[in-house]
Write an enzyme that holds these catalytic residues in place. Structure first.
Site, PDB file in Angstrom:
ATOM      1  N   ARG A 106       0.755  -1.042  -0.010  1.00 43.69           N
ATOM      2  CA  ARG A 106       0.227  -0.061  -0.071  1.00 43.69           C
ATOM      3  C   ARG A 106       0.948   1.249   0.025  1.00 43.69           C
ATOM      4  O   ARG A 106       0.648   2.099  -0.646  1.00 43.69           O
ATOM      5  CB  ARG A 106      -1.108   0.022   1.237  1.00 43.69           C
ATOM      6  CG  ARG A 106      -2.096   0.952   1.123  1.00 43.69           C
ATOM      7  CD  ARG A 106      -2.526   2.133   2.250  1.00 43.69           C
ATOM      8  NE  ARG A 106      -1.747   1.853   3.343  1.00 43.69           N
ATOM      9  CZ  ARG A 106      -0.994   2.973   3.486  1.00 43.69           C
ATOM     10  NH1 ARG A 106      -0.434   3.924   2.740  1.00 43.69           N
ATOM     11  NH2 ARG A 106      -0.717   2.999   5.037  1.00 43.69           N
ATOM     12  N   HIS A 111       2.405   6.463  -2.713  1.00 49.90           N
ATOM     13  CA  HIS A 111       3.453   7.405  -2.433  1.00 49.90           C
ATOM     14  C   HIS A 111       4.158   7.680  -3.664  1.00 49.90           C
ATOM     15  O   HIS A 111       4.723   8.661  -4.073  1.00 49.90           O
ATOM     16  CB  HIS A 111       4.819   7.114  -1.563  1.00 49.90           C
ATOM     17  CG  HIS A 111       4.029   6.994  -0.135  1.00 49.90           C
ATOM     18  ND1 HIS A 111       3.429   8.080   0.387  1.00 49.90           N
ATOM     19  CD2 HIS A 111       4.139   6.009   0.820  1.00 49.90           C
ATOM     20  CE1 HIS A 111       3.230   7.713   1.833  1.00 49.90           C
ATOM     21  NE2 HIS A 111       3.623   6.547   2.004  1.00 49.90           N
TER      22      HIS A 111
END
EC number: 3.1.-.-
Length: 146
Positions: A106, A111
């Site tokens: 994740r 990011h």
């Protein structure tokens, strides 16, 4: 110890949506007929759904632990790995290391966007579905309405 039942409707719906997306993408004949932009969008959608189901799973895991705990303040102060340890101890999850890996997945996708990394994350979604299905079943058993 609390006695309120958890409402699992949102997690159920999100899990089902992710599962159906993966099933559709897995239909290679259909998927290969789609333009590359549609293929990319479908993969990106599956990854976004994975992120959502992952976050919801953690929230429900923590809420269930608060339901089961004698002292709910302890659970509120727990860090990520503490939550997973307790979830493993209470039988909510079967493999703590996989949930740590899902967090890493994740974090990769949230990011930065890199096609290669996205495909690596997508490749792990089937395994995530198995683990999150186990969690969901444990939550359902503990929150049955009479």
């Amino acid at each position: 110890m609390m006695t309120d039942k958890l409402n699992l409707n949102v997690l159920d719906a999100a899990f089902y949506s992710l599962e159906q997306t993966v099933v559709q993408i897995s239909d290679r004949n259909w998927f290969d007929m789609q333009p590359s932009i549609v293929q990319d969008t479908l993969i990106a959608g599956a990854i976004q759904k994975f992120e959502f189901v992952y976050e919801l799973s953690l929230k429900m895991m923590k809420r269930q632990l608060q339901q089961d705990a004698i002292n709910t303040d302890d659970i509120g102060a727990y860090g990520f790995k503490d939550i997973l340890r307790e979830a493993l101890r209470f039988g909510l999850i079967g493999d703590m290391s996989k949930w740590v890996a899902y967090r890493d997945m994740r974090n990769i996708t949230s990011h930065t966007y890199d096609q290669e990394k996205a495909m690596a994350v997508y490749a792990q979604i089937d395994d995530f579905l198995i683990e999150s299905s186990f969690l969901l079943e444990q939550l359902r058993q503990r929150n049955q309405y009479d």
